[in-house]
Design an enzyme around this catalytic site. Structure first.
Site, mmCIF file in Angstrom:
data_model
loop_
_atom_site.group_PDB
_atom_site.id
_atom_site.type_symbol
_atom_site.label_atom_id
_atom_site.label_comp_id
_atom_site.label_asym_id
_atom_site.label_seq_id
_atom_site.Cartn_x
_atom_site.Cartn_y
_atom_site.Cartn_z
ATOM 1 N N LYS A 138 2.531 3.524 7.759
ATOM 2 C CA LYS A 138 3.795 2.630 8.189
ATOM 3 C C LYS A 138 5.122 3.354 8.064
ATOM 4 O O LYS A 138 5.370 4.087 7.324
ATOM 5 C CB LYS A 138 3.931 1.383 7.112
ATOM 6 C CG LYS A 138 4.560 0.331 7.449
ATOM 7 C CD LYS A 138 4.401 -0.765 6.423
ATOM 8 C CE LYS A 138 5.331 -1.936 6.741
ATOM 9 N NZ LYS A 138 5.165 -3.024 5.501
ATOM 10 N N SER A 198 4.501 -7.481 7.489
ATOM 11 C CA SER A 198 5.145 -6.669 8.138
ATOM 12 C C SER A 198 4.345 -5.277 8.526
ATOM 13 O O SER A 198 4.782 -4.593 9.411
ATOM 14 C CB SER A 198 6.548 -6.238 7.424
ATOM 15 O OG SER A 198 6.287 -5.409 6.499
ATOM 16 N N SER A 208 2.451 -8.458 2.717
ATOM 17 C CA SER A 208 2.813 -7.629 4.054
ATOM 18 C C SER A 208 1.554 -6.756 4.343
ATOM 19 O O SER A 208 1.359 -6.049 5.519
ATOM 20 C CB SER A 208 4.143 -6.856 4.262
ATOM 21 O OG SER A 208 5.063 -7.987 4.365
#
Length: 483
Positions: free
Chosen positions: A76, A151, A175
């Site tokens: 990420k 996210s 997330s």
């Protein structure tokens, strides 16, 4: 090659049936061919990935490889990676090249894993759909008109589409678990403090926690073995021995006590999701588990408490991005005040600005006691609810989200509606307990997710329960058409 799980790829590499260079080239080719329709990656680091793959092959040949040596992963774009862009999905950090490596990514490098690149996310991890990224929305490979969740949606989309073997994510209010549920993956939010946050750009420091996203509980166990452990550079890291997460995967579930919180099965829950979890409950009972209804009486207060605490911490954490010390700087400022104002106005997106404003208001003189202090008291009540529940049951089973993945643009203009998609995941972050999300079925071609929440540092037990369920179901083995 991409159809194999991380565990299967590891065996193929160790037996030399496959080289890491071949595997890395295969994934890079798939990213080039398929990611245009998904936008799951922000940055692909092909050159360094191939260098790491060559080094991994040499390490395997020398006989000192780990289980992840030579495995292509994605990270990420919230984890700092030395010499590479770390954007956090924001214009504010579009040109930021990190001078150092985060602890999590460094541990993967030390294990010999290959990094394919950095994945898309909601700007500064603020979102539940991966639509607020400066680099555009990520799409769900199960239906490209729909979101992958957020996210960590870029990581979820990349793993689900087989554009990497597994990926890292972060979970502030769900997330990792919510996007895992939207894309038929297994994702683990560890106990707060179990995985180092050093080098992980902060959104809400008391809630953020990094964790693995993969196709099975077995793969998550392999990832956690590398990620977990004390880090002296992180003052919130917990100095506690790391267990062997793979060792107990095949333990029996006989006598396991599962709690179903009645507050999580109300009218707001999608009928198909409720049916899928009901079927999963029967499966767990067939495996020897006992199921009983429990109560988490303050769960309904989680959303308002979270959206005071998280923005308050965000308003503080993001104050450093002012165009002077860090981040985007506006052109031709008239004076210092203009420099600050325009750099932040032009550098941040709408959702980030909204949360900074809410957080600054909650912390302001005259409102601190009314909002922030009250929210922290609610947080304590929620934690007490979990502790009371774990005196009755071993784990808690509940949905990951009220509905399957929704369409891109469906909720973007209604922030409250978007915030409510995290209604079942936020409590675990407020209490700091671990949770694993895993696929529980499908409805109209879309994955349905469930999660298991356990006491502090029960990650190994959660992965064991998820693995046993995945031995008698095949939801986690299904792949989206065309990928």
């Amino acid at each position: 090659m991409h159809e194999k799980t991380l565990a299967e790829l590891s065996q193929a590499l160790q037996s030399k049936a496959l080289s890491s260079v071949e595997l890395t080239q295969h994934y890079l080719k798939r990213i080039e061919q398929l990611d245009g329709s998904l936008n799951s990656y922000i940055t692909v680091t092909a050159e360094s990935a191939l260098e790491q793959a060559k080094a991994a092959d040499a390490r395997i040949a020398a006989g000192n490889a780990t289980a992840l040596t030579g495995i292509p992963l994605a990270h990420k774009d919230l984890f700092c990676t030395q010499g590479q862009r770390t954007s956090c999905g924001s214009k504010m950090l579009d040109n930021f090249i990190s001078p150092y490596e985060s602890t999590v990514t460094q541990r993967f490098l030390d294990a010999g894993a290959v990094s394919l690149g950095k994945t898309n996310l909601d700007e500064f991890a603020m979102g539940s759909s991966t639509e607020s990224s400066f680099y555009g929305p990520t799409r769900n490979p199960w239906d490209t008109d729909r979101v992958p969740g957020g996210s960590s949606g870029g990581s979820a989309s990349a793993v689900a589409a087989r554009l990497c073997a597994a990926a890292t994510g972060t979970d502030t209010g769900g997330s990792i678990r919510q996007p895992a549920g939207f894309t038929a993956l297994t994702g683990l939010k560890p106990t707060y403090g179990r995985v180092s946050r050093w080098g992980m750009v902060a959104y809400a420091s008391s809630l953020d926690q990094g964790g693995p996203m993969a196709r099975s509980a077995e793969d998550c166990a392999l990832m956690m073995q590398v990620m977990a452990g004390f880090d002296a550079k992180d003052s919130t890291s917990v100095d506690q021995p790391v267990p062997d997460y793979s060792a107990g995967l095949n333990d029996s579930l006989k006598g396991l006590r599962i709690g179903l919180p009645k507050e999580y099965f109300s009218a707001g829950l999608d009928a198909a999701t409720a049916d899928a979890i009901s079927a999963a409950v029967k499966q767990f009972q067939a495996l020897g588990a006992e199921v009983k209804e429990i109560s988490l009486p303050n769960a309904e207060l989680a959303i308002p408490a979270y959206y005071v605490i998280a923005p308050a911490e965000a308003s503080s954490n993001l104050s450093r991005f002012d165009g002077v010390r860090f981040g985007y700087r506006c052109e031709n400022p008239a004076d210092l005040s203009d420099l600050y104002k325009r750099s932040r106005a032009e550098g941040f997106g709408a959702e980030v600005k909204r949360r900074i404003m809410v957080g600054a208001y909650a912390l302001s003189a005259g409102y601190y006691d009314a909002y922030y202090l009250q929210a922290q008291k609610i947080r304590r009540l929620i934690k007490n609810d979990f502790m009371a529940a774990y005196e009755q049951v071993d784990v808690i089973l509940c949905p990951t989200s009220p509905t399957p993945a929704f369409k891109i643009g469906e909720k973007i203009d209604d922030p409250v509606s978007l915030y409510l998609t995290d209604i079942y995941t936020i409590t675990a972050n407020l209490a700091g307990v671990p949770g694993v999300a895993l696929p529980a079925g499908f409805a109209n071609g879309l994955p349905l997710g469930m999660q298991l929440l356990g006491p502090y540092f029960s990650e190994a037990r959660l992965l064991n329960i998820a693995h046993q369920y995945q031995q008698v179901t095949d939801w986690h083995q299904r792949a989206p058409a065309g990928y």
